[in-house]
Design an enzyme around this catalytic site. Structure first.
Site, PDB file in Angstrom:
ATOM      1  N   TYR A 110     -12.205   8.793 -13.706  1.00  0.00           N
ATOM      2  CA  TYR A 110     -11.989   7.799 -13.172  1.00  0.00           C
ATOM      3  C   TYR A 110     -12.433   6.552 -14.034  1.00  0.00           C
ATOM      4  O   TYR A 110     -11.556   5.490 -14.130  1.00  0.00           O
ATOM      5  CB  TYR A 110     -12.732   7.716 -11.830  1.00  0.00           C
ATOM      6  CG  TYR A 110     -12.864   6.390 -11.238  1.00  0.00           C
ATOM      7  CD1 TYR A 110     -11.605   5.653 -10.324  1.00  0.00           C
ATOM      8  CD2 TYR A 110     -14.198   5.702 -11.089  1.00  0.00           C
ATOM      9  CE1 TYR A 110     -11.963   4.460  -9.936  1.00  0.00           C
ATOM     10  CE2 TYR A 110     -14.294   4.423 -10.572  1.00  0.00           C
ATOM     11  CZ  TYR A 110     -13.101   3.814  -9.864  1.00  0.00           C
ATOM     12  OH  TYR A 110     -13.180   2.683  -8.997  1.00  0.00           O
ATOM     13  N   SER A 147     -13.782  -1.140 -13.167  1.00  0.00           N
ATOM     14  CA  SER A 147     -15.293  -0.581 -12.330  1.00  0.00           C
ATOM     15  C   SER A 147     -16.310  -0.644 -13.353  1.00  0.00           C
ATOM     16  O   SER A 147     -16.360  -0.422 -14.454  1.00  0.00           O
ATOM     17  CB  SER A 147     -14.948   0.802 -11.835  1.00  0.00           C
ATOM     18  OG  SER A 147     -16.205   1.308 -11.539  1.00  0.00           O
ATOM     19  N   ASN A 148     -17.586  -0.571 -12.503  1.00  0.00           N
ATOM     20  CA  ASN A 148     -18.623  -0.646 -13.382  1.00  0.00           C
ATOM     21  C   ASN A 148     -18.874   0.992 -13.992  1.00  0.00           C
ATOM     22  O   ASN A 148     -19.889   1.058 -15.204  1.00  0.00           O
ATOM     23  CB  ASN A 148     -20.106  -0.704 -12.540  1.00  0.00           C
ATOM     24  CG  ASN A 148     -20.243   0.486 -11.538  1.00  0.00           C
ATOM     25  OD1 ASN A 148     -20.980   1.307 -11.926  1.00  0.00           O
ATOM     26  ND2 ASN A 148     -19.496   0.406 -10.302  1.00  0.00           N
ATOM     27  N   SER A 181     -20.631  -2.411  -6.169  1.00  0.00           N
ATOM     28  CA  SER A 181     -20.108  -1.801  -4.955  1.00  0.00           C
ATOM     29  C   SER A 181     -19.940  -2.781  -4.000  1.00  0.00           C
ATOM     30  O   SER A 181     -20.786  -3.528  -3.453  1.00  0.00           O
ATOM     31  CB  SER A 181     -21.754  -0.791  -4.602  1.00  0.00           C
ATOM     32  OG  SER A 181     -22.088  -0.203  -5.627  1.00  0.00           O
ATOM     33  N   ASP A 222       0.760  -1.341  -0.006  1.00  0.00           N
ATOM     34  CA  ASP A 222      -0.163  -0.056   0.066  1.00  0.00           C
ATOM     35  C   ASP A 222       0.785   1.245   0.113  1.00  0.00           C
ATOM     36  O   ASP A 222       2.223   1.397   0.481  1.00  0.00           O
ATOM     37  CB  ASP A 222      -0.875  -0.012   1.183  1.00  0.00           C
ATOM     38  CG  ASP A 222      -2.266   0.851   0.873  1.00  0.00           C
ATOM     39  OD1 ASP A 222      -3.112   0.115   0.655  1.00  0.00           O
ATOM     40  OD2 ASP A 222      -2.094   2.049   0.966  1.00  0.00           O
ATOM     41  N   LEU A 223       0.322   2.303  -0.525  1.00  0.00           N
ATOM     42  CA  LEU A 223       1.084   3.615  -0.398  1.00  0.00           C
ATOM     43  C   LEU A 223       1.224   4.241   0.898  1.00  0.00           C
ATOM     44  O   LEU A 223       2.235   4.930   0.985  1.00  0.00           O
ATOM     45  CB  LEU A 223       0.127   4.557  -1.548  1.00  0.00           C
ATOM     46  CG  LEU A 223       0.633   6.106  -1.547  1.00  0.00           C
ATOM     47  CD1 LEU A 223       2.021   6.021  -2.178  1.00  0.00           C
ATOM     48  CD2 LEU A 223      -0.259   6.582  -2.501  1.00  0.00           C
ATOM     49  N   SER A 239     -10.247   5.712  -5.924  1.00  0.00           N
ATOM     50  CA  SER A 239     -11.320   4.743  -6.084  1.00  0.00           C
ATOM     51  C   SER A 239     -12.499   5.520  -6.537  1.00  0.00           C
ATOM     52  O   SER A 239     -13.731   5.105  -6.186  1.00  0.00           O
ATOM     53  CB  SER A 239     -11.258   4.097  -4.869  1.00  0.00           C
ATOM     54  OG  SER A 239     -11.858   4.900  -3.851  1.00  0.00           O
ATOM     55  N   LEU A 295      -5.560  -3.332  -6.964  1.00  0.00           N
ATOM     56  CA  LEU A 295      -6.425  -2.607  -6.466  1.00  0.00           C
ATOM     57  C   LEU A 295      -6.104  -1.342  -6.442  1.00  0.00           C
ATOM     58  O   LEU A 295      -6.997  -0.068  -6.274  1.00  0.00           O
ATOM     59  CB  LEU A 295      -7.116  -3.287  -5.182  1.00  0.00           C
ATOM     60  CG  LEU A 295      -7.394  -4.604  -5.037  1.00  0.00           C
ATOM     61  CD1 LEU A 295      -7.425  -4.938  -3.535  1.00  0.00           C
ATOM     62  CD2 LEU A 295      -8.676  -4.704  -5.674  1.00  0.00           C
ATOM     63  N   LEU A 322       3.125   2.866  -6.497  1.00  0.00           N
ATOM     64  CA  LEU A 322       2.976   2.627  -7.737  1.00  0.00           C
ATOM     65  C   LEU A 322       3.395   3.428  -8.908  1.00  0.00           C
ATOM     66  O   LEU A 322       3.392   3.067  -9.780  1.00  0.00           O
ATOM     67  CB  LEU A 322       1.518   2.256  -8.026  1.00  0.00           C
ATOM     68  CG  LEU A 322       0.829   0.987  -7.108  1.00  0.00           C
ATOM     69  CD1 LEU A 322      -0.590   0.907  -7.189  1.00  0.00           C
ATOM     70  CD2 LEU A 322       1.491  -0.215  -7.103  1.00  0.00           C
TER      71      LEU A 322
HETATM   72  C1  15L Z   1     -16.354   2.247  -7.839  1.00  0.00           C
HETATM   73  O1  15L Z   1     -15.665   2.005  -8.748  1.00  0.00           O
HETATM   74  C2  15L Z   1     -15.885   3.066  -6.651  1.00  0.00           C
HETATM   75  O2  15L Z   1     -14.649   2.513  -6.303  1.00  0.00           O
HETATM   76  C3  15L Z   1     -16.821   2.681  -5.419  1.00  0.00           C
HETATM   77  O3  15L Z   1     -16.355   3.472  -4.345  1.00  0.00           O
HETATM   78  C4  15L Z   1     -18.269   2.740  -5.513  1.00  0.00           C
HETATM   79  O4  15L Z   1     -18.482   3.960  -5.638  1.00  0.00           O
HETATM   80  C5  15L Z   1     -18.718   2.091  -6.700  1.00  0.00           C
HETATM   81  O5  15L Z   1     -17.870   2.330  -7.908  1.00  0.00           O
HETATM   82  C6  15L Z   1     -20.201   2.187  -7.054  1.00  0.00           C
HETATM   83  O6  15L Z   1     -20.603   2.394  -8.261  1.00  0.00           O
HETATM   84  O7  15L Z   1     -21.098   1.982  -6.206  1.00  0.00           O
END
Ligand code: 15L
Length: 264
Positions: free
Chosen positions: A136, A111-112, A165, A40-41, A75, A71, A52
């Site tokens: 992001y 991520s979604n 989530s 970790d940082l 975020s 990861l 990283l």
């Molecule tokens: C993400 O990619 C985030 O990292 C997380 O904090 C949530 O916000 C999640 O998506 C989400 O869509 O709920």
């Protein structure tokens, strides 16, 4: 199964961003089936310090590593300069260090939000055109694409998880669709580490009856979710982003355009 067959000892798996929410859950629940190196940082119990953004440091850290769970990143949405350093450069350094060290598998926390501009009325799978909702989300799309390059050109096999989530419990009504329970999340990461595949993209959600995402690709890797966010339907608050009608929720209206990191 991707575990090296000749090895009598369990594989060594590095987790970047190991002190974060998801990293902490994975470290807790995977440590008795594999050897973990936690990075970790920031200083955190059980973690080695690793920035990283420093390729030489990442390469040194990955000596003797079989697989990486990546990861470590910002975020959530942030000014572009911050995303560039943490998520784009950081992810490049992870893949490049993995190539140099002969790492067999990278599991990339996508991520979604790479498809957050799709309407909630549409069920989508990993093959639809990307519609990121933020810088992001774009950085995660970059990571997916970079993973494909490293998998196809240099045999760093890669599985990208478009995580919904991942929390103890869903926090609002949107998350009745997007929730990934901790135990399902652990099962999904485990399946992605072990799957016999060169490159794959999967969504990461529990067996939520309101889910928007096609999980066929995840099931093909052996993922068998057990939880359904519907169990929390009566207790979660309304979703403040429901009127937007978009899968990414409030991410679709967060706006850092033109902002300089130094102003924040
Ligand atoms: C993400 O990619 C985030 O990292 C997380 O904090 C949530 O916000 C999640 O998506 C989400 O869509 O709920």
């Amino acid at each position: 199964m991707l575990w090296p067959r000749r090895m009598s000892t369990p594989p060594t798996v590095a987790i970047t961003g190991a002190a974060g929410l998801i990293g902490s859950i994975l470290s807790r629940d995977l440590h008795d089936e594999m050897r973990l190196r936690l990075f970790d940082l920031r200083p955190a119990a059980g973690c080695e310090l690793l920035d990283l953004r420093d390729l030489a440091a990442v390469e040194a850290a990955f000596a003797g590593i079989d697989s990486v769970i990546h990861l470590g990143a910002l975020s959530t949405e942030a000014p572009f300069e911050a995303i560039l350093e943490s998520n784009i450069r950081g992810t490049y350094n992870v893949f490049e260090a993995a190539r140099r060290r002969g790492v067999r598998r990278v599991v990339f926390a996508s991520s979604n939000h790479v498809t957050g501009m799709y309407p909630r009325s549409q069920r989508i799978g990993p093959d639809v055109p990307l519609r990121p909702d933020t810088y992001y989300g774009v950085s995660k799309a970059f990571g997916e694409s970079l993973g494909r390059l490293y998998a196809e050109k240099w045999n760093v096999s890669t599985v990208c998880i478009r995580i919904g989530s991942m929390l103890e419990k869903p926090a609002d009504k949107r998350q009745l669709a997007t929730w990934l329970s901790p135990r399902d999340g652990v099962a999904l990461f485990r399946a992605c580490l072990r799957a016999d595949v060169g490159y794959a993209i999967v969504y990461g959600v529990s067996a939520n009856r309101r889910a928007w995402w096609d999980m066929t690709a995840a099931h093909a890797l052996g993922y068998r979710p057990l939880d359904d966010a519907e169990a929390y339907a009566a207790e979660v608050p309304d979703d403040p982003s429901e009127h937007l009608g978009l899968q990414g929720g409030v991410y679709s209206i967060s706006d850092f355009a033109g902002e300089d990191q130094s102003r924040r």
